[in-house]
Design an enzyme around this catalytic site. Structure first.
Site, mmCIF file in Angstrom:
data_model
loop_
_atom_site.group_PDB
_atom_site.id
_atom_site.type_symbol
_atom_site.label_atom_id
_atom_site.label_comp_id
_atom_site.label_asym_id
_atom_site.label_seq_id
_atom_site.Cartn_x
_atom_site.Cartn_y
_atom_site.Cartn_z
ATOM 1 N N ALA A 78 46.294 31.547 36.557
ATOM 2 C CA ALA A 78 47.471 31.881 35.762
ATOM 3 C C ALA A 78 48.551 32.575 36.594
ATOM 4 O O ALA A 78 49.744 32.405 36.345
ATOM 5 C CB ALA A 78 47.080 32.751 34.570
ATOM 6 N N ALA A 207 41.037 29.378 33.915
ATOM 7 C CA ALA A 207 39.700 29.014 33.443
ATOM 8 C C ALA A 207 38.806 30.228 33.228
ATOM 9 O O ALA A 207 37.990 30.265 32.319
ATOM 10 C CB ALA A 207 39.035 28.074 34.453
ATOM 11 N N THR A 246 44.784 20.076 48.271
ATOM 12 C CA THR A 246 43.622 19.287 47.868
ATOM 13 C C THR A 246 43.023 19.832 46.587
ATOM 14 O O THR A 246 42.815 21.031 46.464
ATOM 15 C CB THR A 246 42.568 19.297 48.991
ATOM 16 O OG1 THR A 246 43.140 18.673 50.126
ATOM 17 C CG2 THR A 246 41.298 18.561 48.568
ATOM 18 N N CYS A 331 44.301 57.163 36.379
ATOM 19 C CA CYS A 331 44.095 58.343 37.206
ATOM 20 C C CYS A 331 43.759 57.940 38.644
ATOM 21 O O CYS A 331 44.002 58.680 39.571
ATOM 22 C CB CYS A 331 42.985 59.195 36.618
ATOM 23 S SG CYS A 331 42.956 60.875 37.239
#
Lengths: 407, 128
Positions: A78, A207, A246, A331
């Site tokens: 993503a 995925a 590829t 933190c």
């Protein structure tokens, strides 16, 4: 007796394990005896066979989204899809306009791509979410200008799990002839996506949050009306020139199988996961000073983001070492800034520092949830006994009126 | 993040947790940090007329390292004079607990807390 295994994984929105059925399919694409070929090899059997597997997977992905397989472009995940969509549109359409709309609570892959475009001279509008965590179509419409070329918003927020109304926003962007990119990394297999009815032009997918492998994702690029983008990775001209490199057959096959299973099992998964979340929440909500962050009713079943006031998130996670959860407290980071998402929905720093994100998945059991509830209650109780803020709250001190020595 | 055994020990078994009555003339209170920053320490010392710290208590809102830093501090200050306690440096706390660089601010906060508590008891004595 108990068959709990520790630590208990409750961080499915960070990543999910591969479904064993996915892993089995992937293993069939690695060795000499198996489907190891280069899908781009046109001259022999090994290439043809690999290509066939890749195209089957492409159909599975398209089928979950209800789009044409030719609209699916493989990427590494993503983050790459977000980069390709946002920079790809911006670079193609920069002559038309240089204004882009996004929101303050997007994933860093979107925000940082937008920051880069700002450095290149684009103008950005960062929409502020409602205090429930939603971006409305109305807010988008108000922000559109004559030079707006793109709106980029997430379907489901990664921290609070809140769902945006993509259908309504898509109507607004289409009417105004502005392209619409949706980051759907957190929504596949959790919310129905129908690209026939959703007027989305580009959609980022991954995925590994849907029981597939890491390192593979896709970008949906609409064909009708056709969306043009400038590629960001150049090379052999794979994926119709939009993304060279590829194709990793085993990864793609894994994503295809994961999305096929998501399509088949989403309804049953969601029903079961929602009942687990309800069990979790009802085990915690009777405690004092507990707040659910973001809308509970417009949220994926898997997510509970909850703040335990007067307890700091990192120490809470330390007490919960046999639970794998995440916190909005930062933190550990140099900035000491708590979650920007929780801040943007109007949570004060204390509540943002006090938050836990618990995300449930396909392999979570009732027994695990019950154990988590017991552990969290115990830890919050212990840490409140240690907390000067809890003391002050119990003594009726208004913490907002105290002069703190900020450091 | 991996915690040192000493941090874990203080976190699991914090020493001297509690609260003294702030209006007691022999009690000095140091409250440092801010909720917005993710840590607040309250350190209290009970000081004899001779200026020796006889007892110490703390409560801390913060990460495990902040809790451990303040817990360790209460152990260290007991039996010391105010002047000796003032000499405790954040680096000593950080070293004892093997704090990683991102957690050094926890030990700084602990040093601030003992300094604030000493200043408080001194101010109380001058006022009376």
């Amino acid at each position: 007796m108990s068959d709990l295994k520790f630590p208990i994984y409750l961080d499915y929105s960070s990543t999910s394990p591969c479904d064993p059925r996915v892993a089995a399919k992937m293993a069939e694409c690695l060795t000499l005896e198996a489907n190891f070929g280069n899908p781009a090899s046109r001259s022999h059997f090994f290439g043809w066979k690999a290509e066939e597997a890749v195209e089957t997977a492409r159909r599975e992905v398209a089928s979950l989204l209800n789009c044409d397989p030719r609209e699916v472009v493989w990427t590494s995940g993503a983050t790459e899809s977000d980069n390709l969509a946002i920079k790809g549109v911006a670079h193609f359409h920069s002559k038309k306009g240089k204004h882009i709309i996004t929101s303050m609570i997007e994933h860093k892959a979107v925000l940082d791509s937008c920051r880069q475009l700002e450095r290149e001279g684009f103008e950005l509008t960062y929409l502020e979410p409602s205090d429930t965590g939603v971006i409305t179509a109305d807010a988008v419409e108000k922000a559109i200008r004559p030079d707006t070329i793109l709106v980029s918003l997430m379907h489901v927020n990664n921290e609070i799990g809140v769902i945006n109304d993509i259908e309504s926003i898509g109507k607004v962007t289409r009417e105004n002839k502005v392209l619409f990119h949706v980051d759907a990394a957190q929504s596949t297999g959790k919310v129905v996506i129908d690209l026939e009815t959703m007027q989305v032009d580009l959609m980022s997918l991954t995925a590994h949050k849907t029981y597939g492998p890491k390192g593979i994702g896709a970008l949906f690029v609409r064909r009708k009306p056709r969306v043009r983008i400038v590629p960001q990775i150049h090379g052999g001209g794979h994926e119709r020139g939009m993304r060279s490199g590829t194709l990793p057959t085993h990864q793609i096959v894994g994503m295809g199988e994961a999305f096929r299973l998501a399509h088949e099992e989403m309804e049953a998964d969601n029903r079961r996961i929602l009942s687990l979340r309800t069990r979790l929440l009802s085990g915690l909500e009777d405690m004092e000073e507990v707040y659910v962050n973001g809308a509970l009713d417009a949220r994926v079943a898997a997510n509970l983001n909850i703040s335990f006031n007067f307890v700091e998130g990192e120490s809470l996670m330390m007490a919960l070492r046999d639970l794998a959860v995440s916190s909005g407290s930062a933190c550990t980071s140099a900035s000491l800034e708590p979650s920007y998402v929780l801040r943007a929905i109007g949570r004060n720093d204390e509540l943002a520092h006090s938050s836990l994100r618990i995300t449930i998945g396909r392999f979570t059991t009732e027994e695990e949830i019950d154990y988590a509830v017991g552990k969290i209650r115990e830890a919050v109780g212990k840490l409140r006994e240690l907390s000067p803020l809890w003391d002050m709250y119990k003594d009726g001190v208004d913490l907002d009126q105290v002069q703190w020595a900020a450091h | 993040m991996a915690y040192s055994d000493k941090v874990l020990d203080h976190y699991e078994n914090p020493r001297n947790v509690g609260k003294f009555d702030d209006s007691d003339q022999s009690v000095g209170t140091g409250m440092v940090g801010a909720p917005a920053c993710g840590d607040v320490m309250r350190l209290q010392i009970k000081v004899s007329d001779a200026g020796i710290i006889e007892d110490a208590k703390f409560k801390t809102y913060g990460c495990g390292s902040a809790i451990a830093s303040s817990s360790l501090l209460t152990e260290w200050v007991k039996g010391r004079s105010l002047d000796e306690a003032k000499e405790i440096k954040n680096a000593d706390i950080a070293e004892e607990l093997a704090l990683p660089p991102v957690k050094i601010h926890c030990s700084v906060l602990a040093e601030d807390a003992i300094k604030a508590a000493i200043a408080d008891i001194k101010a109380k004595r001058e006022a009376s």
